[in-house]
Design an enzyme around this catalytic site. Structure first.
Site, PDB file in Angstrom:
ATOM      1  N   LYS A   1      55.042   1.225  17.297  1.00 10.21           N
ATOM      2  CA  LYS A   1      54.231   2.040  18.203  1.00 10.21           C
ATOM      3  C   LYS A   1      53.995   1.397  19.567  1.00 10.21           C
ATOM      4  CE  LYS A   1      51.932   5.197  15.103  1.00 10.21           C
ATOM      5  NZ  LYS A   1      52.262   4.774  13.720  1.00 10.21           N
TER       6      LYS A   1
ATOM      7  N   GLU B   1      44.842   9.895  20.517  1.00 11.60           N
ATOM      8  CA  GLU B   1      44.429  10.325  19.178  1.00 11.60           C
ATOM      9  C   GLU B   1      44.960   9.290  18.199  1.00 11.60           C
ATOM     10  OE1 GLU B   1      47.270  11.311  20.549  1.00 11.60           O
ATOM     11  OE2 GLU B   1      48.581  10.704  18.902  1.00 11.60           O
TER      12      GLU B   1
ATOM     13  N   SER C   1      59.662   0.303  10.011  1.00 19.07           N
ATOM     14  CA  SER C   1      58.853   0.671  11.176  1.00 19.07           C
ATOM     15  C   SER C   1      57.628  -0.207  11.368  1.00 19.07           C
ATOM     16  CB  SER C   1      58.440   2.136  11.068  1.00 19.07           C
ATOM     17  OG  SER C   1      57.802   2.388   9.823  1.00 19.07           O
TER      18      SER C   1
HETATM   19  C1  LIG Z   1      52.659   5.664  12.721  1.00 13.48           C
HETATM   20  C2  LIG Z   1      53.667   5.053  11.876  1.00 13.48           C
HETATM   21  C3  LIG Z   1      54.760   5.797  11.381  1.00 13.48           C
HETATM   22  C4  LIG Z   1      54.924   7.267  11.603  1.00 13.48           C
HETATM   23  O1  LIG Z   1      55.058   7.671  12.927  1.00 13.48           O
HETATM   24  P1  LIG Z   1      56.435   8.126  13.559  1.00 13.48           P
HETATM   25  O2  LIG Z   1      56.038   8.651  14.896  1.00 13.48           O
HETATM   26  O3  LIG Z   1      57.031   9.168  12.686  1.00 13.48           O
HETATM   27  O4  LIG Z   1      57.308   6.935  13.667  1.00 13.48           O
HETATM   28  C5  LIG Z   1      55.707   5.140  10.633  1.00 13.48           C
HETATM   29  N1  LIG Z   1      55.599   3.833  10.360  1.00 13.48           N
HETATM   30  C6  LIG Z   1      54.565   3.082  10.802  1.00 13.48           C
HETATM   31  C7  LIG Z   1      54.510   1.641  10.457  1.00 13.48           C
HETATM   32  C8  LIG Z   1      53.570   3.674  11.578  1.00 13.48           C
HETATM   33  O5  LIG Z   1      52.552   2.924  12.012  1.00 13.48           O
END
Ligand SMILES: *Cc1c(COP(=O)(O)O)cnc(C)c1O
Length: 404
Positions: free
Chosen positions: A93, A115, A381
């Site tokens: 993010k 948000e 992610s």
């Molecule tokens: C917020 C988040 C997501 C989901 O958000 P996307 O916009 O779909 O990437 C996925 N993995 C992690 C670790 C997150 O913090």
């Protein structure tokens, strides 16, 4: 970058039939100003220099591309993990918030609103606001404020003001609505820093471009490690769609690359406790864009359910709705128990505790058939430090699902 291709966004902000900017009259000027400003800013040398320097020195990029040997053996392919979990603040993010705060500053904005659901985007936003010395206010459903205490405390420590939202189910979807409402009241000085590939045009395109660094690096890293710059298959999880968008961005038009995305099935797509928007959603307007939405027959947005706070959203970015509808991506639903199991599996086999969101992508591996030479890149992610308690609380669920 601006070459139009089959899957590109059009000049009105549509991906096929999805996207656009459905905003109240009062925001019309804000949104059109942003539509006109964003590409010249992103493509300018001064932006690119500052953005890339911060990604390198502050975020810690490039994030490693790690060949996971034990998992490769298990799944019968060459599996590479794109390690977004190693970024500053623990997830992908921050790539987006760094880029957008630079954009907000160039546009002369002085107040940032955002948000947040699980609080990850709130923390990433509060972080860059501290970095830039800008005022930060975060809208968060009261239910989420109570269940995500640590992230609320991190935001406060970083100097942000957190507004608990008490409308609706008091979760992410309500926080989005409240942020849009606040933006309507302060269109002049306020920049709304959206956290995923959602919202009115141009946000989905802005966020996808900010995250596209992920696939830019994958290309280079694959070339170094395998002698070719594309994989046979890309795998990522989808909530709003930003880490997936970044992972696939530079491969969307390369039909040699299979794309598999994992959405949160919750208790199962045939139950009413699910967040699998692309399986269960129908066409509607959500937070300023036309996309797939989980909604009642009369158009009320339904609450999403999943064990993963970051995937808990009843909509999906318009880019992903379009790619799925045209068959460019395969969408798999991964249930809570499968994700928890996969999180333990990666932890025990590679020593990497993934975020539960990312564990959904891992779980997708067992649903795909590979041949031994296939090169697979899966985006981790985020890291799972925030989820350790959830993993431990649900260990039994994982044990019932499989051995580890
Ligand atoms: C917020 C988040 C997501 C989901 O958000 P996307 O916009 O779909 O990437 C996925 N993995 C992690 C670790 C997150 O913090």
């Amino acid at each position: 970058m601006s070459n139009k291709t089959k899957y590109s966004i059009d000049s009105k902000g549509f991906y096929g039939e999805f996207g656009g900017a459905y905003v109240p009259e009062i925001l019309y000027k804000c949104v059109t100003d942003l539509q006109q400003a964003y590409l010249p800013i992103i493509e300018s040398d001064s932006f690119q220099q500052e953005y890339r320097a911060l990604l390198r020195d502050y975020v810690g990029r490039p994030s490693p591309l790690y060949e996971a040997r034990r998992m490769s053996e298990k799944y019968g392919c060459r599996l590479f993990l794109k390690r977004e979990d190693l970024n500053h603040t623990g997830a992908h993010k921050i790539n987006n918030t760094i880029g957008q705060i630079l954009m907000a500053r160039k546009m002369g904005k002085t107040r940032i609103i955002a948000e947040t659901g699980a609080g990850q985007h709130g923390v990433a936003t509060a972080t860059v606001c501290a970095l830039m010395g800008m005022r930060c206010e975060v809208f968060m459903g009261k239910t989420d404020v109570e269940r995500q205490k640590t992230n609320v405390e991190r935001m406060k420590m970083l100097g942000a003001e957190v507004h608990p939202v008490t409308t609706g189910n008091m979760t992410l979807s309500d926080a989005c609505s409240e942020a849009i409402r606040d933006w309507c009241c302060h269109p002049q000085d306020t920049y709304y820093l959206v956290g995923s590939t959602m919202g009115p045009h141009p946000y989905p395109d802005i966020v996808a471009r900010m995250q596209s660094i992920i696939s830019e690096e994958i290309k280079q890293q694959l070339m170094e490690k395998t002698g070719r710059d594309y994989p046979d298959c890309l795998v990522a999880c989808v909530g709003g769609g930003s880490n997936a968008a970044g992972t696939i961005y530079h491969y969307i038009d390369d039909e040699r690359v299979r794309i598999v995305l994992a959405e949160a099935g919750g208790s199962g797509i045939d139950t009413d406790r699910t967040a699998a928007t692309m399986h269960r959603g129908t066409v509607g307007i959500i937070h300023g864009a036309r996309s797939l939405v989980m909604q009642t027959a009369d158009g009320q947005i339904e609450e999403a359910f999943t064990i993963s706070a970051g995937l808990d959203y009843p909509g999906i970015g318009p880019m992903h709705a379009d790619l799925a509808q045209r068959g460019r991506t395969e969408i798999l639903a991964v249930n809570d128990d499968e994700a928890i199991y996969a999180g333990y599996e990666l932890t025990r086999m590679e020593g990497i505790i993934p975020a539960i969101e990312s564990a959904h992508a891992i779980a997708a591996l067992s649903k795909i058939s590979f041949s031994k030479d296939d090169i697979v890149v899966l985006t981790v992610s985020g890291r799972g430090d925030k989820d350790v308690q959830t993993y431990l609380n649900n260990k039994q669920m994982a044990k019932e699902y499989g051995q580890f």
